[in-house]
Scaffold this active site. Structure first.
Site, PDB file in Angstrom:
ATOM      1  N   TYR A  34      45.676  19.420 -14.691  1.00 45.32           N
ATOM      2  CA  TYR A  34      44.800  20.559 -14.339  1.00 45.32           C
ATOM      3  C   TYR A  34      45.394  21.775 -14.217  1.00 45.32           C
ATOM      4  O   TYR A  34      44.923  22.849 -13.911  1.00 45.32           O
ATOM      5  CB  TYR A  34      43.910  20.228 -13.198  1.00 45.32           C
ATOM      6  CG  TYR A  34      43.231  19.076 -13.318  1.00 45.32           C
ATOM      7  CD1 TYR A  34      41.878  19.007 -13.711  1.00 45.32           C
ATOM      8  CD2 TYR A  34      43.821  17.598 -12.996  1.00 45.32           C
ATOM      9  CE1 TYR A  34      41.203  17.815 -13.783  1.00 45.32           C
ATOM     10  CE2 TYR A  34      43.015  16.668 -13.063  1.00 45.32           C
ATOM     11  CZ  TYR A  34      41.650  16.716 -13.558  1.00 45.32           C
ATOM     12  OH  TYR A  34      40.746  15.480 -13.401  1.00 45.32           O
ATOM     13  N   ASP A  35      46.817  22.209 -14.535  1.00 48.40           N
ATOM     14  CA  ASP A  35      47.211  23.153 -14.257  1.00 48.40           C
ATOM     15  C   ASP A  35      46.520  24.499 -14.898  1.00 48.40           C
ATOM     16  O   ASP A  35      46.472  25.481 -14.167  1.00 48.40           O
ATOM     17  CB  ASP A  35      48.744  23.144 -15.056  1.00 48.40           C
ATOM     18  CG  ASP A  35      49.776  22.510 -14.134  1.00 48.40           C
ATOM     19  OD1 ASP A  35      49.527  22.234 -12.998  1.00 48.40           O
ATOM     20  OD2 ASP A  35      50.994  22.083 -14.451  1.00 48.40           O
TER      21      ASP A  35
ATOM     22  N   LYS B 196      55.211  12.376 -18.293  1.00 46.31           N
ATOM     23  CA  LYS B 196      56.092  13.425 -18.922  1.00 46.31           C
ATOM     24  C   LYS B 196      56.323  14.462 -18.032  1.00 46.31           C
ATOM     25  O   LYS B 196      57.469  15.107 -17.408  1.00 46.31           O
ATOM     26  CB  LYS B 196      56.343  13.711 -20.188  1.00 46.31           C
ATOM     27  CG  LYS B 196      56.688  12.667 -21.323  1.00 46.31           C
ATOM     28  CD  LYS B 196      56.634  12.908 -22.728  1.00 46.31           C
ATOM     29  CE  LYS B 196      56.962  12.009 -23.568  1.00 46.31           C
ATOM     30  NZ  LYS B 196      56.005  11.508 -24.685  1.00 46.31           N
ATOM     31  N   GLY B 197      55.047  15.112 -17.582  1.00 46.64           N
ATOM     32  CA  GLY B 197      55.005  16.108 -16.732  1.00 46.64           C
ATOM     33  C   GLY B 197      55.529  16.100 -15.319  1.00 46.64           C
ATOM     34  O   GLY B 197      56.307  16.731 -14.803  1.00 46.64           O
TER      35      GLY B 197
ATOM     36  N   ASP C 218      51.747   9.617  -6.208  1.00 45.86           N
ATOM     37  CA  ASP C 218      50.247   9.619  -6.600  1.00 45.86           C
ATOM     38  C   ASP C 218      49.496  11.158  -6.089  1.00 45.86           C
ATOM     39  O   ASP C 218      49.922  11.384  -5.130  1.00 45.86           O
ATOM     40  CB  ASP C 218      49.562   8.427  -5.987  1.00 45.86           C
ATOM     41  CG  ASP C 218      48.414   8.256  -6.405  1.00 45.86           C
ATOM     42  OD1 ASP C 218      48.364   7.864  -7.862  1.00 45.86           O
ATOM     43  OD2 ASP C 218      47.088   8.442  -6.075  1.00 45.86           O
TER      44      ASP C 218
ATOM     45  N   PHE D 233      51.023  20.475 -16.922  1.00 45.69           N
ATOM     46  CA  PHE D 233      50.081  19.366 -17.408  1.00 45.69           C
ATOM     47  C   PHE D 233      48.973  19.456 -16.752  1.00 45.69           C
ATOM     48  O   PHE D 233      48.623  19.938 -15.816  1.00 45.69           O
ATOM     49  CB  PHE D 233      50.870  17.999 -17.388  1.00 45.69           C
ATOM     50  CG  PHE D 233      51.361  17.927 -15.984  1.00 45.69           C
ATOM     51  CD1 PHE D 233      52.167  18.168 -15.177  1.00 45.69           C
ATOM     52  CD2 PHE D 233      50.560  16.698 -15.557  1.00 45.69           C
ATOM     53  CE1 PHE D 233      52.646  17.847 -13.914  1.00 45.69           C
ATOM     54  CE2 PHE D 233      50.896  16.088 -14.281  1.00 45.69           C
ATOM     55  CZ  PHE D 233      51.757  16.854 -13.338  1.00 45.69           C
TER      56      PHE D 233
ATOM     57  N   HIS E  38      52.391  21.148  -4.650  1.00 42.88           N
ATOM     58  CA  HIS E  38      52.158  20.013  -3.889  1.00 42.88           C
ATOM     59  C   HIS E  38      53.326  19.097  -4.001  1.00 42.88           C
ATOM     60  O   HIS E  38      53.810  18.445  -3.005  1.00 42.88           O
ATOM     61  CB  HIS E  38      50.789  19.259  -4.242  1.00 42.88           C
ATOM     62  CG  HIS E  38      50.549  19.229  -5.686  1.00 42.88           C
ATOM     63  ND1 HIS E  38      50.887  20.307  -6.617  1.00 42.88           N
ATOM     64  CD2 HIS E  38      50.169  18.143  -6.454  1.00 42.88           C
ATOM     65  CE1 HIS E  38      50.788  19.777  -7.673  1.00 42.88           C
ATOM     66  NE2 HIS E  38      50.540  18.318  -7.595  1.00 42.88           N
TER      67      HIS E  38
ATOM     68  N   GLU F 231      47.378  -1.256 -12.021  1.00 45.12           N
ATOM     69  CA  GLU F 231      46.141  -0.687 -11.826  1.00 45.12           C
ATOM     70  C   GLU F 231      46.065   0.100 -10.654  1.00 45.12           C
ATOM     71  O   GLU F 231      46.118  -0.671  -9.353  1.00 45.12           O
ATOM     72  CB  GLU F 231      44.873  -1.521 -11.904  1.00 45.12           C
ATOM     73  CG  GLU F 231      43.844  -0.904 -12.895  1.00 45.12           C
ATOM     74  CD  GLU F 231      42.510  -1.654 -12.932  1.00 45.12           C
ATOM     75  OE1 GLU F 231      41.398  -1.410 -12.150  1.00 45.12           O
ATOM     76  OE2 GLU F 231      42.679  -3.033 -13.252  1.00 45.12           O
TER      77      GLU F 231
HETATM   78  P1  IMP Z   1      48.379   9.900 -10.933  1.00 43.94           P
HETATM   79  O1  IMP Z   1      48.884  10.308  -9.645  1.00 43.94           O
HETATM   80  O2  IMP Z   1      49.076   9.282 -11.841  1.00 43.94           O
HETATM   81  O3  IMP Z   1      46.990   9.001 -10.460  1.00 43.94           O
HETATM   82  O4  IMP Z   1      47.773  10.957 -11.740  1.00 43.94           O
HETATM   83  C1  IMP Z   1      47.507  12.195 -11.138  1.00 43.94           C
HETATM   84  C2  IMP Z   1      46.809  13.025 -12.067  1.00 43.94           C
HETATM   85  O5  IMP Z   1      46.281  14.179 -11.260  1.00 43.94           O
HETATM   86  C3  IMP Z   1      47.271  13.575 -13.359  1.00 43.94           C
HETATM   87  O6  IMP Z   1      47.094  12.924 -14.358  1.00 43.94           O
HETATM   88  C4  IMP Z   1      46.910  14.884 -13.513  1.00 43.94           C
HETATM   89  O7  IMP Z   1      45.623  14.733 -14.306  1.00 43.94           O
HETATM   90  C5  IMP Z   1      46.611  15.349 -11.966  1.00 43.94           C
HETATM   91  N1  IMP Z   1      47.616  16.159 -11.330  1.00 43.94           N
HETATM   92  C6  IMP Z   1      48.433  15.695 -10.472  1.00 43.94           C
HETATM   93  N2  IMP Z   1      49.509  16.654 -10.282  1.00 43.94           N
HETATM   94  C7  IMP Z   1      49.123  17.608 -11.100  1.00 43.94           C
HETATM   95  C8  IMP Z   1      49.926  18.831 -11.296  1.00 43.94           C
HETATM   96  O8  IMP Z   1      50.948  19.298 -10.888  1.00 43.94           O
HETATM   97  N3  IMP Z   1      49.170  19.785 -12.191  1.00 43.94           N
HETATM   98  C9  IMP Z   1      48.080  19.245 -12.786  1.00 43.94           C
HETATM   99  N4  IMP Z   1      47.530  18.148 -12.705  1.00 43.94           N
HETATM  100  C10 IMP Z   1      48.088  17.398 -11.800  1.00 43.94           C
END
Ligand code: IMP
Length: 207
Positions: A167-168, A13-14, A70, A165, A193, A41
């Protein structure tokens, strides 16, 4: 004029909210909204590999363009961990906690707690980190392009702020004295990013 649809290969959702806000000229629909229930996966060891893997999988189920993000956090003093393991970092570090939790805000709390514990003795000058986002675009003809964005900053000693969401609450971008979770959506979406990667995608689509 009707907006072009792009399927976003995510149910986070974030991420979905941020990507919709940054790409208002397109109709962004999540996997769930597109009726796609496949959830591959993430087996690759790079952001590029995993972004492509997720996007290609979704493209099997739709005629529309597909994008996948990703992303993750790279912490210098931890040799760039959590990196591609950011989503479930707690389970890599705490081998006794392999439970597959589904509540994303609980997972975020476990990840933050795990990271802060590892960095307990790390002083201020050695807390450098960066967020990375790689966006994979699969065009209608099946070809793909990758876009990378980064945001440099530091890891705080304790969580600050309620927004966002992941690590923000513990990431402070270099350009602010506030954590990502203390910034407004508009502020985060100018420097993050993901915003950097999506700006490159937008330029590519407008060309
Ligand atoms: P994935 O890209 O679905 O493998 O997950 C990336 C993970 O990195 C997320 O579940 C967060 O824990 C972290 N992450 C990625 N982008 C952000 C962000 O903008 N803020 C905070 N945490 C992030």
């Amino acid at each position: 004029m009707k907006k072009e649809t792009i399927v976003l290969a995510s149910n986070n959702k974030g991420k979905i909210k941020e990507i919709k806000d940054i790409l208002p000229d397109y109709e962004i629909i999540s996997l769930k909204e597109a009726g796609i229930f496949s959830n591959p996966e993430e087996t690759e060891d790079t952001f590029e590999g995993n972004a492509l893997l997720k996007a290609l999988d979704a493209k099997k189920h739709t005629e529309h363009m597909v994008i996948a993000d990703d992303s993750g956090l790279e912490v210098s003093c931890l040799k760039n961990m959590p990196g591609v393991y950011s989503k479930r970092f707690y389970s890599y570090v705490n081998y006794n906690n392999n439970k597959n939790y589904t509540d994303s805000s609980y997972i975020d709390k476990l990840n933050i707690r795990t990271l802060l514990k590892l960095m307990f003795r790390v002083d201020q000058v050695n807390r450098n980190a960066r967020f990375v986002s790689v966006i994979a675009l699969i065009k209608k003809d099946g070809s793909h392009v990758l876009f990378r964005g980064e945001c440099k900053g530091t890891i705080l000693n304790e969580p600050r702020g309620k927004r966002g969401f992941g690590y923000d609450p513990i990431f402070m971008p270099a350009c602010y004295n506030l954590s990502f979770a203390e910034l407004t959506d508009e502020q985060k979406n100018k420097v993050s990013h993901r915003a950097n990667a999506l700006t490159k995608l937008k330029e590519y689509l407008n060309d």
